[in-house]
Enzyme design. Sequence first.
Site, short mmCIF file in Angstrom:
data_model
loop_
_atom_site.label_atom_id
_atom_site.label_comp_id
_atom_site.label_asym_id
_atom_site.label_seq_id
_atom_site.Cartn_x
_atom_site.Cartn_y
_atom_site.Cartn_z
N SER A 126 0.84 -1.20 0.00
CA SER A 126 0.00 0.00 0.00
C SER A 126 0.87 1.25 0.00
CB SER A 126 -0.91 0.01 1.24
OG SER A 126 -0.14 0.24 2.41
N SER A 128 1.04 3.62 2.31
CA SER A 128 1.13 4.25 3.63
C SER A 128 2.53 4.74 3.96
CB SER A 128 0.67 3.26 4.72
OG SER A 128 1.59 2.20 4.87
N LYS A 183 5.82 0.03 9.09
CA LYS A 183 5.65 1.42 9.52
C LYS A 183 6.98 1.92 10.08
CE LYS A 183 1.14 1.19 8.81
NZ LYS A 183 0.50 1.86 7.65
N SER A 287 -2.52 6.56 6.25
CA SER A 287 -1.89 5.43 6.94
C SER A 287 -2.73 5.05 8.15
CB SER A 287 -0.47 5.81 7.39
OG SER A 287 0.08 4.80 8.20
#
Length: 322
Positions: A126, A128, A183, A287
């Site tokens: 993705s 994010s 992340k 996100s």
Amino acid sequence: MSALTVALFGALAIYLGGWYAGYWIGNFSLLLFVMTVVTLAYWLAERFRFAPARAAAAQTLTSQDAQRRADLARMGIDKVDGDVEAARQQLLTQPWWLDWTAGLFPVILIVFLLRSFLFEPFKIPSGSMIPTLLVGDLILVNKFHYGIRLPVINTKLIANNDPKHGDVIVFRYPVDPRIDYIKRVVALPGDEVAYLNQRLSINGKPVELKALGDFYDEDSMRYAPRFREGLGTIEHDLLVQPNLPSLFRPLESFQRFRDQCRYSAEGVTCKVPAGHYFVMGDNRDNSQDSRFWGFVPDENIVGRAFFVWMNFGNLGRIGSFQ
């Protein structure tokens, strides 16, 4: 054994097919562990049972042929038709079901060890982490940087480095540990982290933010303001849409340590509990991260992401990153 092998390959095909079709979420670590154990069993059976049995049968064939020739020679017959070498080689040949199991064990074992204890590949699913990581980036994750962990159960055996501010980590999603997320570590155990009015503060000190101009996202075909942020000793780029609201609503699944966070119209403030980390995506307004579902336990950490090894749509992406 050939029927058992066919059944095992059939089960593998069903598992992979259902995973690919989306009927269930696969666990590659568990699958690789099971394949290693199964092929090890075949390899041991081949080494200590099947191979010796084939060798003994070939030796018996050779001995019987030699005895027959000796008996014929005593009767004065010197010329004997037939050559048992082809039959002997056929007896020594490994059957297909051992070739595709025991024969693959060394390769599967090496892949299992490399992936479990050294480096694991990961595909960015993705946006994010834009602009640091783009959709389609294939990255490497250092599995030993934060310590040696047992595969599958992820139990830490040997401690190494602790995650620090700014590290990009891959971890098992706390809401559904079958899924891996990526992340950036924003706050460590004991930190008080605040994200208010789209500005990040740690322990009451605003994190330095420098405007860099606009970033063009080729996937969404839109421009977004780009900034450079300093977390600890690491500087990295991020995207923020200044006109978007800062109101965050926690997911219903955010239950554990939910009382450590305070939500308001300005954003969220959290006290990071021991053994946990607060993570956020670099694409701050696109996100789903700790602001929504909570903290990442240390036991969920898979490793530290550090290198883009391939992007088939953009070879210029290859290289290390912060």
